[in-house]
Structures are given as structure tokens and as C-alpha cells.
Write a protein that holds these residues in place. Structure first.
Motif, PDB file in Angstrom:
ATOM      1  N   ALA A  50      50.392  31.727  35.594  1.00  0.00           N
ATOM      2  CA  ALA A  50      51.818  31.433  35.438  1.00  0.00           C
ATOM      3  C   ALA A  50      52.100  29.953  35.690  1.00  0.00           C
ATOM      4  N   SER A  51      51.329  29.323  36.546  1.00  0.00           N
ATOM      5  CA  SER A  51      51.530  27.901  36.844  1.00  0.00           C
ATOM      6  C   SER A  51      51.198  27.006  35.655  1.00  0.00           C
ATOM      7  N   GLU A  52      50.449  27.522  34.693  1.00  0.00           N
ATOM      8  CA  GLU A  52      50.062  26.733  33.523  1.00  0.00           C
ATOM      9  C   GLU A  52      51.042  26.847  32.367  1.00  0.00           C
ATOM     10  N   LEU A  53      52.039  27.724  32.503  1.00  0.00           N
ATOM     11  CA  LEU A  53      53.054  27.848  31.454  1.00  0.00           C
ATOM     12  C   LEU A  53      53.952  26.617  31.456  1.00  0.00           C
ATOM     13  N   PRO A  54      54.353  26.142  30.294  1.00  0.00           N
ATOM     14  CA  PRO A  54      55.350  25.070  30.269  1.00  0.00           C
ATOM     15  C   PRO A  54      56.636  25.550  30.944  1.00  0.00           C
ATOM     16  N   GLU A  55      57.318  24.651  31.623  1.00  0.00           N
ATOM     17  CA  GLU A  55      58.518  25.025  32.376  1.00  0.00           C
ATOM     18  C   GLU A  55      59.532  25.767  31.519  1.00  0.00           C
ATOM     19  N   GLU A  56      59.776  25.275  30.299  1.00  0.00           N
ATOM     20  CA  GLU A  56      60.800  25.901  29.455  1.00  0.00           C
ATOM     21  C   GLU A  56      60.401  27.317  29.033  1.00  0.00           C
ATOM     22  N   VAL A  57      59.121  27.553  28.823  1.00  0.00           N
ATOM     23  CA  VAL A  57      58.649  28.893  28.460  1.00  0.00           C
ATOM     24  C   VAL A  57      58.798  29.840  29.650  1.00  0.00           C
ATOM     25  N   ALA A  58      58.371  29.405  30.815  1.00  0.00           N
ATOM     26  CA  ALA A  58      58.507  30.238  32.016  1.00  0.00           C
ATOM     27  C   ALA A  58      59.971  30.568  32.288  1.00  0.00           C
ATOM     28  N   ALA A  59      60.843  29.577  32.189  1.00  0.00           N
ATOM     29  CA  ALA A  59      62.270  29.796  32.438  1.00  0.00           C
ATOM     30  C   ALA A  59      62.866  30.769  31.423  1.00  0.00           C
ATOM     31  N   ARG A  60      62.520  30.601  30.158  1.00  0.00           N
ATOM     32  CA  ARG A  60      63.058  31.459  29.093  1.00  0.00           C
ATOM     33  C   ARG A  60      62.694  32.923  29.321  1.00  0.00           C
ATOM     34  N   HIS A  61      61.529  33.178  29.909  1.00  0.00           N
ATOM     35  CA  HIS A  61      61.079  34.555  30.093  1.00  0.00           C
ATOM     36  C   HIS A  61      61.170  35.036  31.538  1.00  0.00           C
ATOM     37  N   GLY A  62      61.819  34.248  32.394  1.00  0.00           N
ATOM     38  CA  GLY A  62      62.026  34.660  33.775  1.00  0.00           C
ATOM     39  C   GLY A  62      60.751  34.784  34.584  1.00  0.00           C
ATOM     40  N   ILE A  63      59.795  33.916  34.318  1.00  0.00           N
ATOM     41  CA  ILE A  63      58.514  33.958  35.030  1.00  0.00           C
ATOM     42  C   ILE A  63      58.453  32.796  36.002  1.00  0.00           C
ATOM     43  N   GLU A  64      58.194  33.111  37.256  1.00  0.00           N
ATOM     44  CA  GLU A  64      58.042  32.075  38.268  1.00  0.00           C
ATOM     45  C   GLU A  64      56.681  31.407  38.091  1.00  0.00           C
ATOM     46  N   ARG A  65      56.674  30.089  37.991  1.00  0.00           N
ATOM     47  CA  ARG A  65      55.430  29.343  37.786  1.00  0.00           C
ATOM     48  C   ARG A  65      54.672  29.258  39.107  1.00  0.00           C
ATOM     49  N   ARG A  66      53.709  30.163  39.292  1.00  0.00           N
ATOM     50  CA  ARG A  66      52.901  30.209  40.513  1.00  0.00           C
ATOM     51  C   ARG A  66      51.442  30.333  40.130  1.00  0.00           C
ATOM     52  N   SER A  67      50.586  29.700  40.906  1.00  0.00           N
ATOM     53  CA  SER A  67      49.144  29.751  40.613  1.00  0.00           C
ATOM     54  C   SER A  67      48.518  31.072  41.039  1.00  0.00           C
ATOM     55  N   ASP A  68      49.230  31.890  41.795  1.00  0.00           N
ATOM     56  CA  ASP A  68      48.662  33.177  42.208  1.00  0.00           C
ATOM     57  C   ASP A  68      49.206  34.338  41.372  1.00  0.00           C
ATOM     58  N   ARG A  69      49.664  34.027  40.142  1.00  0.00           N
ATOM     59  CA  ARG A  69      50.160  35.034  39.208  1.00  0.00           C
ATOM     60  C   ARG A  69      49.511  34.807  37.849  1.00  0.00           C
ATOM     61  N   MET A  70      49.064  35.896  37.241  1.00  0.00           N
ATOM     62  CA  MET A  70      48.477  35.840  35.913  1.00  0.00           C
ATOM     63  C   MET A  70      49.430  36.523  34.940  1.00  0.00           C
ATOM     64  N   VAL A  71      49.670  35.881  33.813  1.00  0.00           N
ATOM     65  CA  VAL A  71      50.522  36.436  32.768  1.00  0.00           C
ATOM     66  C   VAL A  71      49.616  37.004  31.678  1.00  0.00           C
ATOM     67  N   ILE A  72      49.879  38.247  31.312  1.00  0.00           N
ATOM     68  CA  ILE A  72      49.146  38.904  30.232  1.00  0.00           C
ATOM     69  C   ILE A  72      50.084  38.972  29.036  1.00  0.00           C
ATOM     70  N   ASN A  73      49.622  38.474  27.904  1.00  0.00           N
ATOM     71  CA  ASN A  73      50.407  38.467  26.671  1.00  0.00           C
ATOM     72  C   ASN A  73      49.686  39.341  25.661  1.00  0.00           C
ATOM     73  N   LEU A  74      50.410  40.272  25.062  1.00  0.00           N
ATOM     74  CA  LEU A  74      49.831  41.211  24.117  1.00  0.00           C
ATOM     75  C   LEU A  74      50.740  41.289  22.901  1.00  0.00           C
ATOM     76  N   SER A  75      50.172  41.286  21.724  1.00  0.00           N
ATOM     77  CA  SER A  75      50.959  41.488  20.502  1.00  0.00           C
ATOM     78  C   SER A  75      50.180  42.382  19.558  1.00  0.00           C
ATOM     79  N   VAL A  76      50.921  43.069  18.695  1.00  0.00           N
ATOM     80  CA  VAL A  76      50.325  43.979  17.725  1.00  0.00           C
ATOM     81  C   VAL A  76      50.737  43.515  16.339  1.00  0.00           C
ATOM     82  N   LEU A  77      49.764  43.437  15.446  1.00  0.00           N
ATOM     83  CA  LEU A  77      50.004  42.992  14.075  1.00  0.00           C
ATOM     84  C   LEU A  77      49.579  44.079  13.105  1.00  0.00           C
ATOM     85  N   GLN A  78      50.255  44.104  11.951  1.00  0.00           N
ATOM     86  CA  GLN A  78      49.888  45.042  10.898  1.00  0.00           C
ATOM     87  C   GLN A  78      49.657  44.259   9.607  1.00  0.00           C
ATOM     88  N   ARG A  79      48.559  44.567   8.956  1.00  0.00           N
ATOM     89  CA  ARG A  79      48.218  43.955   7.676  1.00  0.00           C
ATOM     90  C   ARG A  79      48.719  44.883   6.580  1.00  0.00           C
TER      91      ARG A  79
END
Length: 157
Positions: A50-79
Motif C-alpha cells: 500500500a505504501s507504493e501506491l501513488p497518493e492520488e490512487v490510494a486516496a481515490r480508493h480509500g487505502i491508507e498508504r502503509r508498508s505493512d499492508r498489501m493490496v491485491i488487485n484482481l480483474s476478470v476479462l472476457q474475449r
């Protein structure tokens, strides 16, 4: 040992290859592709501190920028046909655990951006600890869920 024993053992040692053992085979590093696919569907995933997220991205998604938090991002695509895969909504779920802890449920939340949807979850991490993740996505129309088992280790210092 007597010379007689040595005379008996030397041919046996020579028959077994004798000498020094061969050098170990160097293992190739595992490279996680960051996605799984089945039919027309693909689940893409990634993690970041979370500490590596750009400030504006973290703020937009309500994520506190901390080095002891990991953000998991998942997306699903269809061809669809030969087109570029497009993001689709899906039921997503998963668990996470450390090497010596019990599995805990990932609390994913949908995030919409630019007519696309992705799913985020935030979990605590300890410096250097290996975290094991089990991810699952069930998009409408898929024959079976997309599943991935991955491990991550982040240096939080």
C-alpha cells in the motif's frame, strides 16, 4: 583397512560413478504469469504494498498508504471473438494466510474506473513473511471458476 578390502571396494566405487558427485542442476526461477485463463475468460491479479501506491490512487480508493499492508488487485476479462479481452463483472472470493496461520477470507470490493471493474482487497503483512493467496472468480457464462494459488513476499522496510 587392509589392501585386500581396498582392492574389493575400488571396483565397486568405480562402477557407481566414483569420484565427486555431479554438480547440482541449477533451478530455474519460477515466474508467475499474473493471470489464469480458461476458454474465453481470464483472471488477472497482482499485489503491491500500500505504501507504493501513488497518493492520488490510494486516496481515490480509500487505502491508507502503509508498508505493512498489501493490496491485491484482481480483474476478470472476457474475449469475444478475436477482439481484445474486455473487463467483466464476476463473483470474486479468496483467502490468504501466512506460513503458520489459518486461512482468512479476503474482503474484496469492486472498483469501477473507465467502464471497467476490478476488485481490491487489503491484508496486513510482516516484513519478509510469505503470504499464500487463493483467488477465485466466477464470471457469468463461464463453465467453471477461474482459480489461482499464489505466494507473495514483500520487504516492508
Amino acid at each position: 583397512m587392509t589392501r585386500a578390502w581396498l582392492a574389493l571396494l575400488l571396483p565397486l566405487v568405480a562402477a557407481c560413478g566414483g569420484g565427486a558427485p555431479p554438480p547440482p542442476v541449477e533451478a530455474r526461477p519460477f515466474e508467475d504469469p499474473g493471470f489464469v485463463a480458461d476458454g474465453d475468460f481470464e483472471m488477472r491479479y497482482g499485489t503491491v504494498l500500500a505504501s507504493e501506491l501513488p497518493e492520488e490512487v490510494a486516496a481515490r480508493h480509500g487505502i491508507e498508504r502503509r508498508s505493512d499492508r498489501m493490496v491485491i488487485n484482481l480483474s476478470v476479462l472476457q474475449r469475444r471473438g478475436g477482439e481484445v479481452p474486455l473487463p467483466v463483472e464476476a463473483e470474486v472470493a479468496g483467502t490468504w494466510r501466512g506460513l503458520v496461520s489459518e486461512p482468512r477470507t479476503l474482503d474484496f470490493r469492486a472498483v469501477a474506473a473507465h467502464e471497467a471493474v476490478s476488485y481490491l482487497a487489503v491484508v496486513p503483512v510482516v516484513d519478509g513473511e510469505v503470504v499464500m493467496l487463493e483467488l477465485r472468480a466466477s464470471p457469468p457464462g463461464a463453465k467453471r471458476p477461474l482459480e489461482a494459488r499464489i505466494t507473495r513476499r514483500h520487504d516492508t522496510r
